[in-house]
Design an enzyme around this catalytic site. Structure first.
Site, PDB file in Angstrom:
ATOM      1  N   GLN A 156      43.711  32.672  31.451  1.00  0.00           N
ATOM      2  CA  GLN A 156      44.322  33.485  30.663  1.00  0.00           C
ATOM      3  C   GLN A 156      42.721  34.486  29.981  1.00  0.00           C
ATOM      4  O   GLN A 156      42.019  33.232  29.668  1.00  0.00           O
ATOM      5  CB  GLN A 156      45.002  33.166  29.635  1.00  0.00           C
ATOM      6  CG  GLN A 156      45.331  32.189  29.118  1.00  0.00           C
ATOM      7  CD  GLN A 156      46.767  32.106  28.530  1.00  0.00           C
ATOM      8  OE1 GLN A 156      47.636  31.728  29.159  1.00  0.00           O
ATOM      9  NE2 GLN A 156      47.335  32.054  27.599  1.00  0.00           N
ATOM     10  N   ASP A 164      38.220  40.862  45.544  1.00  0.00           N
ATOM     11  CA  ASP A 164      39.514  41.541  45.609  1.00  0.00           C
ATOM     12  C   ASP A 164      39.332  42.528  44.504  1.00  0.00           C
ATOM     13  O   ASP A 164      39.895  42.932  43.314  1.00  0.00           O
ATOM     14  CB  ASP A 164      40.287  40.213  44.477  1.00  0.00           C
ATOM     15  CG  ASP A 164      42.003  40.303  44.964  1.00  0.00           C
ATOM     16  OD1 ASP A 164      42.260  41.453  45.202  1.00  0.00           O
ATOM     17  OD2 ASP A 164      42.215  39.310  43.135  1.00  0.00           O
TER      18      ASP A 164
END
Length: 559
Positions: free
Chosen positions: A143, A293
């Site tokens: 994160q 991605d």
């Protein structure tokens, strides 16, 4: 059997969880079909968990997607990879897999703090200014938090979640075991190389776990685009970065999906789509090293219609030879060259048996379907889906190293059409294909290929007499070996290995009983419950191994 038993003991808790989820969504029959030795079946039998009627009323592909979602991040990421394999799954399954999202709740900062302090060597509040404990983004692996360096430079800290590596390693071990079972037990699945798919996926996911590698990937991309001022990558601050923490420049731009904000900022969405597409296609077809991605969450739009690309943990690599095959494939599509297109599909099929007549007819029909189609109506994702459908119907498969490429191109097309409804990736591909084809026949390239070919021929001619002599000598001594790759014989060998292991364990049990009986007659030494300790321990081990043998034999008899 010993290795299988240790495998089950090590990950038993996770195995039970997986088995329970599979059975709850009606996939207990699949676990049982994996045959004797299946860890999922063994664990699942102990759970007595059955799918509800409501769940069983759902289509199979929906039940599969729900099960994968509940199995956790590792399986979700695998499902996202499988969503790029229309050569394996029909369109309804692909559509369900495409819904899988890598979304998990954020970890409390108190849980991150110990690993962050360990990586930095001191408190992050001593290293950075204005450190924000509330994350601005997060996923299953890491994160992101905002902070500033001591000189006021805004930075982003990407912090790996605690214990995530242990969890993913356990899941990858289970997946590798599952891939081997599928390849051994399901003959029709072998042509899709499930072991290789999971191996490629495992390598990619382990690379994502190493945030230092992501930093090196980012710097490599920045170097490849050093001359292109329209594409930006974040600067990495290595003095604060490590395998578990990555500190990089904070790119303050407009998020890739904030289209209205981009319009209000006066940005040219059509130009942004063009520059983003050209950047990714350069990575794929020129550099052979690409961001795997490129979805809107990893794209930012900057002033002067520049594009910033972040999150470079998932990357793909395409060899020079494979890039040539892709260029030939695209050129064959444009020129309606049936023979070349068919030959490339056969090359990709590897050792699979091919009905060339049927394949040629299918390719001809495929090209006719797109004949005279306007470019703005031509979707690369639909074209790719039709092409892989041909491969599936002809029992061919896409090479595992191309799955990430196809995923990147389909994602890129979706992003481009969000920015520009008339965006079509085929028109952007054409200049790159032409460059590859032209470069292939440049004098310098031809000279290198010729020199390499002459060198290979010379080496083969030089080594031929020695190779022939060696073969004749081995044949004369009766030591000539011929290796055959027969999967069913491999499975038989595994069964024989299990039987041998059982016999060995039985002999060890007998030895323990005899030895412990002798020890029981010897006076002196440590005692346990009033009995000689070593004798008691020996009898206890013999009892445990004996129970395991009885259970193993009983289960094998039921299969």
């Amino acid at each position: 059997m010993i290795r299988a038993t240790l495998f089950v003991i090590r990950d038993f808790r996770r195995i039970r969880a997986i088995a329970g989820i599979l059975m709850r969504y009606g996939w207990g029959d699949v676990a049982k079909r994996l045959g004797r030795g299946s860890f999922i079946r063994r664990a699942g039998n102990a759970l007595n968990s059955e799918a509800s009627r409501e769940v069983m009323s759902l289509p199979s592909e929906v039940r599969a997607r729900l099960a994968i979602q509940e199995l956790g991040p590792t399986f979700v990421k695998l499902g996202q990879v499988l969503a790029t394999r229309p050569d394996i799954f029909p369109p309804n399954w692909i559509a369900e897999f495409a819904k899988l999202q890598d979304q998990v709740p954020p970890v409390a900062f108190e849980e991150l703090l110990p690993e962050l302090e360990k990586a930095l060597g001191r408190s992050p509040f001593d290293v950075f200014r204005d450190f924000q404990v509330e994350p601005i983004a997060g996923a299953s692996i890491a994160q992101v938090h905002l902070a500033k360096l001591q000189d006021g430079t805004p930075v982003v800290l990407k912090i790996r979640r605690p214990n995530v590596q242990h969890s993913i390693d356990a899941d990858l071990r289970l997946l590798m075991h599952l891939g081997k079972l599928v390849e051994a037990e399901f003959e029709q699945a072998r042509r899709f190389q499930p072991e290789e798919i999971i191996s490629q996926f495992s390598k990619s996911l382990k690379r994502e776990l190493d945030l230092a590698l992501e930093g090196r990937n980012t710097e490599r991309f920045a170097q490849n685009f050093a001359k292109d001022k329209n594409v930006k990558f974040a600067k990495i601050f290595w003095e604060f970065s490590s395998e578990s923490v990555l500190v990089m420049e904070h790119i303050d731009g407009i998020a890739g999906n904030a289209l209205q904000e981009a319009r209000e900022a006066g940005l040219d969405l059509k130009l942004l789509a063009e520059r983003g597409a050209n950047a990714v296609l350069k990575m794929v077809l020129i550099d052979g090293f690409f961001h795997a991605d490129p979805h809107p969450g990893n794209i930012f739009y900057l002033e002067n219609n520049r594009v910033a690309i972040i999150d470079c943990g998932m990357v793909g690599r395409i060899s020079f030879e494979r890039r040539g095959e892709i260029a030939d494939l695209l050129a064959a599509l444009v020129s309606r060259d049936i023979e070349t297109l068919r030959d490339i599909l056969i090359i990709w099929a590897g050792d699979a048996e091919v009905d060339e007549t049927k394949l040629s007819a299918d390719v001809d029909e495929f090209i006719c379907n797109y004949d005279n189609a306007p470019l703005k109506h031509l979707k690369f994702s639909a074209l790719l889906n039709d092409l892989t459908t041909i491969m599936r119907e002809n029992h061919l498969s896409v090479p595992p190293d191309l799955t990430m490429l196809f995923k990147a191109l389909v994602t890129l097309e979706g992003l481009g059409r969000q920015l520009d409804p008339d965006f079509q990736i085929v028109s952007h591909l054409t200049p790159f294909v032409k460059k590859i084809i032209i470069d292939r026949y440049m004098p310098s390239t031809l000279f290198k290929r010729g020199r390499r070919g002459i060198s290979s021929i010379a080496n083969a001619i030089t080594e031929l007499p020695g190779d022939v002599s060696q073969v004749l000598k081995e044949a004369g001594r009766g030591k000539l070996k011929i290796n055959l790759d027969l999967k069913r014989l491999d499975h038989f060998g595994h069964q024989l290995d299990h039987s041998t292991n059982r016999l060995t364990m039985a002999m060890i049990t007998a030895a323990l009983i005899v030895g412990s009986s002798i020890v029981m007659t010897v006076r002196g030494g440590p005692t346990l419950f009033g009995l000689p300790a070593f004798g008691f321990i020996g009898f206890f081990l013999a009892f445990v191994i004996g129970v395991m043998l009885v259970i193993s034999i009983w289960r094998s008899g039921r299969d």
